[in-house]
Design a protein around this motif. Structure first.
Motif, mmCIF file in Angstrom:
data_model
loop_
_atom_site.group_PDB
_atom_site.id
_atom_site.type_symbol
_atom_site.label_atom_id
_atom_site.label_comp_id
_atom_site.label_asym_id
_atom_site.label_seq_id
_atom_site.Cartn_x
_atom_site.Cartn_y
_atom_site.Cartn_z
ATOM 1 N N CYS A 71 -12.726 4.859 -7.365
ATOM 2 C CA CYS A 71 -11.919 3.738 -6.867
ATOM 3 C C CYS A 71 -10.926 4.328 -5.871
ATOM 4 O O CYS A 71 -10.306 5.351 -6.139
ATOM 5 N N CYS A 74 -7.174 4.029 -7.733
ATOM 6 C CA CYS A 74 -6.801 4.671 -8.995
ATOM 7 C C CYS A 74 -7.698 5.861 -9.334
ATOM 8 O O CYS A 74 -7.468 6.536 -10.336
ATOM 9 N N CYS A 127 -12.034 -0.582 -8.173
ATOM 10 C CA CYS A 127 -12.568 -0.865 -9.507
ATOM 11 C C CYS A 127 -12.468 -2.357 -9.795
ATOM 12 O O CYS A 127 -13.267 -2.933 -10.488
ATOM 13 N N CYS A 131 -6.734 -3.883 -8.371
ATOM 14 C CA CYS A 131 -6.433 -2.572 -8.966
ATOM 15 C C CYS A 131 -5.010 -2.168 -8.606
ATOM 16 O O CYS A 131 -4.644 -2.130 -7.432
ATOM 17 N N HIS A 143 -2.741 1.101 -14.443
ATOM 18 C CA HIS A 143 -3.560 0.239 -15.294
ATOM 19 C C HIS A 143 -3.018 0.301 -16.712
ATOM 20 O O HIS A 143 -2.964 -0.679 -17.423
#
Ligand SMILES: [Zn+2]
Ligand SMILES: [Zn+2]
Length: 172
Positions: A71, A74, A127, A131, A143
């Motif tokens: 991603c 992240c 993702c 995100c 997250h």
């Protein structure tokens, strides 16, 4: 080494309108992708129909390949299967600048497949659309662990806005 996607088209070239199916699973290593997104050791699925024209062959169908990357926000690892519909032209005498060559009575689907698969795998995926990424200050994965810098970042932004406002409000 011979291409695993070399197709003899002598039969096809004899009659315009005739078709031939090519359905194969080709090891990704055969394509020399030199691209980390393509999963090493996976198979590229080739499912194509070749149709003879008067001056070449039109190739239509679907290509599929497994990809894996991170991603872009992240860095979680992501994977998926890219699927691309293709319609490409092969010519004996190239008159269309986008056409692939036919050499003798053979046509090689390898380079065409390689190019289309590379265009189909995601370049910089997320993702999920929202995100939250990593904290730019402490690197925490937002997250799972909202970090304490979050409020400072916001404060800095407000401070910057306030500064702008003050500039504007001040008489010149
Ligand atoms: Zn992410
Ligand atoms: Zn942080």
């Amino acid at each position: 080494m011979a291409s695993p996607l070399l197709v003899n088209i002598a039969e096809l070239l004899r009659r315009a309108g005739s078709t031939r199916e090519v359905e194969k699973q080709v090891d990704a290593s055969e394509f020399n992708f030199s691209d980390e997104r393509i999963v090493a050791g996976s198979k590229v699925a080739v499912d194509l129909t070749l149709e003879a024209l008067t001056d070449g062959i039109v190739v239509r169908g679907v290509l599929q390949a497994d990809w894996r990357c991170e991603c872009r926000r992240c860095l979680r690892s992501l994977s998926g299967r890219a699927e691309v519909e293709v319609q490409e032209l092969y010519q004996l005498v190239i008159s269309d600048p986008d056409a692939y060559p036919i050499s003798g009575e053979q046509l090689d689907l390898l380079e065409m497949t390689r190019e289309n698969v590379l265009l189909a795998v995601p370049l910089a995926p997320l993702c999920r659309v929202d995100c939250p990424g990593l904290c730019p200050q402490c690197g925490a994965d937002l997250h799972t662990s909202p970090c304490s810098c979050a409020s400072e970042v916001r404060d800095e932004r407000w401070a910057a806005l306030d500064a702008l406002k003050i500039d504007k409000d001040q008489p010149k």
